[in-house]
Design an enzyme around this catalytic site. Structure first.
Site, mmCIF file in Angstrom:
data_model
loop_
_atom_site.group_PDB
_atom_site.id
_atom_site.type_symbol
_atom_site.label_atom_id
_atom_site.label_comp_id
_atom_site.label_asym_id
_atom_site.label_seq_id
_atom_site.Cartn_x
_atom_site.Cartn_y
_atom_site.Cartn_z
ATOM 1 N N HIS A 1 39.578 54.673 37.305
ATOM 2 C CA HIS A 1 39.412 53.464 36.478
ATOM 3 C C HIS A 1 38.984 53.913 35.085
ATOM 4 O O HIS A 1 37.812 54.231 34.858
ATOM 5 C CB HIS A 1 38.376 52.517 37.095
ATOM 6 C CG HIS A 1 38.826 51.888 38.376
ATOM 7 N ND1 HIS A 1 39.372 50.627 38.430
ATOM 8 C CD2 HIS A 1 38.848 52.375 39.631
ATOM 9 C CE1 HIS A 1 39.708 50.353 39.680
ATOM 10 N NE2 HIS A 1 39.400 51.392 40.432
ATOM 11 N N HIS B 1 39.140 58.271 49.161
ATOM 12 C CA HIS B 1 39.567 57.789 47.838
ATOM 13 C C HIS B 1 40.699 58.650 47.267
ATOM 14 O O HIS B 1 41.545 58.148 46.520
ATOM 15 C CB HIS B 1 38.347 57.781 46.901
ATOM 16 C CG HIS B 1 38.581 57.089 45.583
ATOM 17 N ND1 HIS B 1 39.043 55.778 45.482
ATOM 18 C CD2 HIS B 1 38.418 57.510 44.295
ATOM 19 C CE1 HIS B 1 39.157 55.439 44.200
ATOM 20 N NE2 HIS B 1 38.789 56.470 43.463
HETATM 21 O O1 LIG Z 1 39.886 48.492 42.263
HETATM 22 P P1 LIG Z 1 40.542 48.622 43.608
HETATM 23 O O2 LIG Z 1 40.308 47.444 44.470
HETATM 24 O O3 LIG Z 1 42.004 48.944 43.492
HETATM 25 O O4 LIG Z 1 39.844 49.878 44.294
HETATM 26 C C1 LIG Z 1 39.940 50.203 45.674
HETATM 27 C C2 LIG Z 1 38.656 49.793 46.371
HETATM 28 C C3 LIG Z 1 37.728 50.929 45.998
HETATM 29 O O5 LIG Z 1 37.230 50.713 44.708
HETATM 30 C C4 LIG Z 1 38.614 52.122 45.993
HETATM 31 C C5 LIG Z 1 38.602 52.832 47.309
HETATM 32 O O6 LIG Z 1 39.452 53.954 47.291
HETATM 33 O O7 LIG Z 1 39.954 51.621 45.756
#
Ligand SMILES: O=P(O)(O)O[C@@H]1C[C@H](O)[C@@H](CO)O1
Ligand SMILES: Nc1nc2[nH]cnc2c(=O)[nH]1
Length: 306
Positions: free
Chosen positions: A69, A262
């Site tokens: 992000h 992740h």
């Molecule tokens: O922002 P998102 O919902 O795409 O992120 C997903 C949920 C967690 O933040 C992360 C887990 O890998 O991805």
């Protein structure tokens, strides 16, 4: 104690000040706002004539803390359409109050955005889903909301919306259909799905028993975002479209050796990035707005270009 004292949210005036700060620095007046999920920040790179702000420089904005992000608000055009794109979002598990993670939706509204396109990475609970599928959200299960953690809790400012907003129409049906139409033209029908997304607080991934329970409750995919943003976006009257990239299969079986992580989420994002970008950009091209201030002469109507 007045309830307002316990509300970690931002006042209308604070939101207005942030929006005005941005509007004073960019000429672009976006009708579409886009939120990039984990590993899906490439969408923001597609914008032409970019004007970008790091979140740390925007008054009142939280900071992105999660790998995948970037933490930039990008203005620009996508297929000739004025857009603003969050290259990175905020999550409950980062420790922010729920009103803070949804602040950008109110900023979108005050920038003039009418339609919000949200993307996320999610684990597949539906046994027919495969890694790499794109699920168009038709509905959600708001688990933090069941426990009272709703971004609309606290004093309600009617300038944003009503005290008790309806959510049976949270995900715009015309936009869902548009996604399937555009997806079919692009040859994506084999990996396009429609389903129910369930949000949890994270950051831990789910246990096997939790995955089984969520599936029994009607969830097709599970994640840690999007729903809070949709609640706030709908409250202030923006149309919402959301999609999940199924980045991993939720583990439902005690014999399985699979482990959610992740890195796999980000890797799958890379594999589907190009298709996802084509799908979203061609949707943006075709979304109709009441106040369409875009220059149609600049439209890039070639479905395969992006
Ligand atoms: O922002 P998102 O919902 O795409 O992120 C997903 C949920 C967690 O933040 C992360 C887990 O890998 O991805
Ligand atoms: N909660 C949750 N979020 C995810 N984001 C990407 N994959 C997953 C998952 O399996 N569970």
């Amino acid at each position: 104690m007045h309830p307002e004292e316990g509300n970690a949210g931002y006042s209308y005036e604070e939101c207005r000040a942030t929006a005005d700060w941005l509007l004073a620095q960019v000429d672009i007046r976006p009708l579409v706002g886009i939120v990039c999920g984990s590993g899906l920040g490439g969408l923001a790179e597609m914008l032409k004539d970019q004007v970008a702000f790091n979140y740390k420089d925007i008054p009142s904005f939280p900071q992105s803390t999660v790998h995948g992000h970037a933490g930039r608000l990008v203005f620009g055009t996508l297929k000739g359409r004025a857009c603003v794109c969050m290259q990175g979002r905020f999550h409950l598990y980062e420790g922010y109050p729920i009103q803070k993670i949804t602040l950008p939706m109110r900023i979108f509204k005050l920038l003039g955005v009418e339609t919000v396109i949200l993307t996320n990475a999610a684990g597949g609970l539906n046994q027919d889903y495969r890694v790499g599928d794109i699920m168009i959200l038709k509905d959600h299960l708001n688990m933090p909301g069941f426990a009272g953690n709703n971004p609309l809790a606290g004093l309600n400012d009617e300038r944003f919306g009503v005290r008790f907003p309806c959510m049976s129409d949270a995900y715009d049906r015309d936009l869902q259909q548009l996604a399937f139409d555009v997806g079919a033209e692009l040859g994506y029908s084999d990996f396009l799905r429609k389903g129910v997304y369930c949000v949890l607080g994270g950051p831990s991934f789910e246990t096997i028993a939790e995955c089984r329970m969520l599936h029994t409750l009607g969830a097709d995919a599970v994640g840690m975002s999007t729903v809070h943003e949709v609640l706030v976006a709908r409250h202030c009257g923006m149309r919402c479209f959301a999609l999940s990239l199924i980045t991993n299969q939720a583990v439902m079986d005690y014999e399985s050796e699979e482990k959610a992580n992740h890195e796999e989420v980000l890797e799958t994002g890379k594999l589907r990035a190009e298709q996802l970008e084509r799908l979203v950009s061609n949707m943006v091209l075709r979304i109709q707005h009441n106040n369409n201030n875009n220059n149609n002469e600049d439209d890039d109507n070639d479905i395969n270009s992006y």
